[in-house]
Design an enzyme around this catalytic site. Structure first.
Site, PDB file in Angstrom:
ATOM      1  N   SER A 136       0.868  -1.176   0.000  1.00  0.00           N
ATOM      2  CA  SER A 136       0.000   0.000   0.000  1.00  0.00           C
ATOM      3  C   SER A 136       0.906   1.228   0.000  1.00  0.00           C
ATOM      4  CB  SER A 136      -0.861   0.004   1.270  1.00  0.00           C
ATOM      5  OG  SER A 136      -1.516   1.252   1.414  1.00  0.00           O
ATOM      6  N   TYR A 150      -2.211  -1.453  10.542  1.00  0.00           N
ATOM      7  CA  TYR A 150      -2.275  -1.697   9.091  1.00  0.00           C
ATOM      8  C   TYR A 150      -1.079  -1.063   8.386  1.00  0.00           C
ATOM      9  CZ  TYR A 150      -3.848  -1.492   4.245  1.00  0.00           C
ATOM     10  OH  TYR A 150      -3.918  -1.599   2.877  1.00  0.00           O
TER      11      TYR A 150
HETATM   12  N1  LIG Z   1      -8.737  -0.506  -1.027  1.00  0.00           N
HETATM   13  C1  LIG Z   1      -7.706   0.267  -0.727  1.00  0.00           C
HETATM   14  O1  LIG Z   1      -7.854   1.478  -0.523  1.00  0.00           O
HETATM   15  C2  LIG Z   1      -6.332  -0.342  -0.668  1.00  0.00           C
HETATM   16  C3  LIG Z   1      -5.226   0.527  -0.769  1.00  0.00           C
HETATM   17  C4  LIG Z   1      -3.949  -0.006  -0.709  1.00  0.00           C
HETATM   18  C5  LIG Z   1      -3.770  -1.358  -0.557  1.00  0.00           C
HETATM   19  N2  LIG Z   1      -4.852  -2.186  -0.446  1.00  0.00           N
HETATM   20  C6  LIG Z   1      -4.618  -3.622  -0.276  1.00  0.00           C
HETATM   21  O2  LIG Z   1      -5.186  -4.312  -1.364  1.00  0.00           O
HETATM   22  C7  LIG Z   1      -5.465  -5.662  -0.978  1.00  0.00           C
HETATM   23  C8  LIG Z   1      -6.879  -6.015  -1.432  1.00  0.00           C
HETATM   24  O3  LIG Z   1      -7.791  -5.213  -0.718  1.00  0.00           O
HETATM   25  P1  LIG Z   1      -9.114  -4.632  -1.380  1.00  0.00           P
HETATM   26  O4  LIG Z   1      -9.010  -3.161  -1.361  1.00  0.00           O
HETATM   27  O5  LIG Z   1      -9.409  -5.309  -2.636  1.00  0.00           O
HETATM   28  O6  LIG Z   1     -10.165  -4.998  -0.221  1.00  0.00           O
HETATM   29  P2  LIG Z   1     -11.371  -6.056  -0.181  1.00  0.00           P
HETATM   30  O7  LIG Z   1     -12.323  -5.748  -1.277  1.00  0.00           O
HETATM   31  O8  LIG Z   1     -11.869  -6.026   1.208  1.00  0.00           O
HETATM   32  O9  LIG Z   1     -10.645  -7.458  -0.483  1.00  0.00           O
HETATM   33  C9  LIG Z   1      -9.837  -8.078   0.491  1.00  0.00           C
HETATM   34  C10 LIG Z   1      -9.585  -9.500   0.083  1.00  0.00           C
HETATM   35  O10 LIG Z   1      -8.758 -10.129   1.091  1.00  0.00           O
HETATM   36  C11 LIG Z   1      -9.349 -11.380   1.440  1.00  0.00           C
HETATM   37  N3  LIG Z   1      -9.042 -11.759   2.818  1.00  0.00           N
HETATM   38  C12 LIG Z   1      -9.175 -11.010   3.934  1.00  0.00           C
HETATM   39  N4  LIG Z   1      -8.915 -11.758   5.015  1.00  0.00           N
HETATM   40  C13 LIG Z   1      -8.611 -13.002   4.582  1.00  0.00           C
HETATM   41  C14 LIG Z   1      -8.278 -14.235   5.217  1.00  0.00           C
HETATM   42  N5  LIG Z   1      -8.220 -14.336   6.556  1.00  0.00           N
HETATM   43  N6  LIG Z   1      -8.030 -15.315   4.455  1.00  0.00           N
HETATM   44  C15 LIG Z   1      -8.110 -15.230   3.109  1.00  0.00           C
HETATM   45  N7  LIG Z   1      -8.427 -14.116   2.442  1.00  0.00           N
HETATM   46  C16 LIG Z   1      -8.683 -13.011   3.180  1.00  0.00           C
HETATM   47  C17 LIG Z   1     -10.858 -11.155   1.259  1.00  0.00           C
HETATM   48  O11 LIG Z   1     -11.503 -12.408   1.026  1.00  0.00           O
HETATM   49  P3  LIG Z   1     -12.508 -13.148   2.039  1.00  0.00           P
HETATM   50  O12 LIG Z   1     -13.151 -12.106   2.899  1.00  0.00           O
HETATM   51  O13 LIG Z   1     -13.458 -13.852   1.129  1.00  0.00           O
HETATM   52  O14 LIG Z   1     -11.631 -14.077   2.790  1.00  0.00           O
HETATM   53  C18 LIG Z   1     -10.867 -10.306  -0.004  1.00  0.00           C
HETATM   54  O15 LIG Z   1     -10.828 -11.133  -1.146  1.00  0.00           O
HETATM   55  C19 LIG Z   1      -5.267  -5.723   0.535  1.00  0.00           C
HETATM   56  O16 LIG Z   1      -4.012  -6.302   0.813  1.00  0.00           O
HETATM   57  C20 LIG Z   1      -5.274  -4.251   0.946  1.00  0.00           C
HETATM   58  O17 LIG Z   1      -4.539  -4.022   2.097  1.00  0.00           O
HETATM   59  C21 LIG Z   1      -6.134  -1.709  -0.511  1.00  0.00           C
END
Ligand SMILES: NC(=O)c1ccc[n+]([C@@H]2O[C@H](COP(=O)([O-])OP(=O)(O)OC[C@H]3O[C@@H](n4cnc5c(N)ncnc54)[C@H](OP(=O)(O)O)[C@@H]3O)[C@@H](O)[C@H]2O)c1
Length: 258
Positions: A136, A150
């Protein structure tokens, strides 16, 4: 690196950025292994995509589940690993539950570390492959009050991944490792983190399309979005204390649902 017809393992494929990576790699003709807890979401995604998909539901906060995924896929010659599963928790450190934080550290750090290490060994032995760790822009900043743990987990991922990339260059191996460092992306992230939606988030589709272009160019740290890149550049001119205060004000608002 070329993506066509590769075998790609994506964690966090049930939502947001991970789902978009699955769609984008499928369009390139890749076979996919989809990992997350919500099996129904993964099966629906597999049905939507036009290339072969294996669905492997797993809770990556549990080490034995992470190792099970590695074991189940070890003979499949995974060409590209996308470590995307992760989550955050908004709120003051004193207000966030310890068990939930430890769970976050297990998913954001331990699972990423274990999978990277296991697949890296296989890729080095074959002298080919790519790993993208989704960190991130938070991981490139000194601190993130009110989303504190985080930020620390993402700093680990960004540092670990950049260190590996340098080692691989030194070893002259044909294995590519990079950190994806987005700013706000409109996904389920803020709902899971129990805060209000980002004000200026980009779409997951835009994030992934930029990431794939930069991967093709061999970039080590990928930051989608001009505003975020500019913000990170100008952050160099602020003291770490001032920067933490600035970031904290923003995250506190999100934690309070504003
Ligand atoms: N959105 C932002 O603003 C942002 C910015 C920078 C970085 N990121 C990073 O991008 C990545 C994806 O996030 P996103 O924004 O797409 O959020 P999201 O829509 O909430 O997706 C998160 C994903 O992680 C999975 N996950 C969470 N806990 C888990 C567990 N215990 N076991 C297996 N899978 C798990 C969830 O699947 P299940 O719930 O089905 O398990 C889901 O597929 C993350 O690493 C996040 O930190 C996000």
């Amino acid at each position: 690196m070329a993506f066509n017809n590769k075998m790609v393992l994506i964690t966090g494929a049930s939502s947001g950025i991970g789902t978009e990576f699955a769609r984008a790699f499928s369009k390139k003709g890749c076979k996919l292994i989809l990992v997350a807890r919500r099996a129904d979401r993964l099966h629906a995604l597999a049905a939507e995509l036009g290339t072969p998909c294996e669905v492997l539901p797993a809770d990556l906060s549990e080490e034995k589940e992470v190792l099970r995924i590695a074991e189940l896929t070890k003979d499949q010659k995974v060409d590209i690993l996308i470590n995307c599963a992760g989550f955050g928790l908004l709120g003051a450190e004193t207000a966030v539950d310890l068990a939930e934080e430890l769970n976050m550290i297990d998913v954001n750090i331990r699972a990423v570390h274990i999978l990277t290490k296991i697949f890296l060994e296989q890729m080095i032995a074959r002298n080919s492959g790519a790993i993208l760790n989704v960190a991130s822009s938070a991981g490139l900043l000194p601190a993130g009050p009110y989303l504190n743990t985080y930020y620390a987990t993402k700093a680990y991922v960004a540092s670990f991944t950049q260190g590996l990339a340098a080692e691989l260059e030194d070893m002259r191996r044909n294995v590519y490792v990079a950190a994806l460092c987005p700013g706000p992306v409109n996904t389920e992230f803020t709902a899971v983190a129990r805060g209000s939606q980002w004000d200026n988030g980009i779409s997951a589709e835009k994030c992934v399309s930029y990431a794939m272009k930069q991967m093709e160019k061999g970039k080590r740290v990928i930051v989608p979005g001009f505003t975020v890149r500019a913000g990170l550049f100008f952050s160099r001119f602020l003291s770490k204390k001032a920067l933490a205060r600035f970031v904290g004000r923003f995250q506190k608002k999100k934690a309070e649902g504003r």
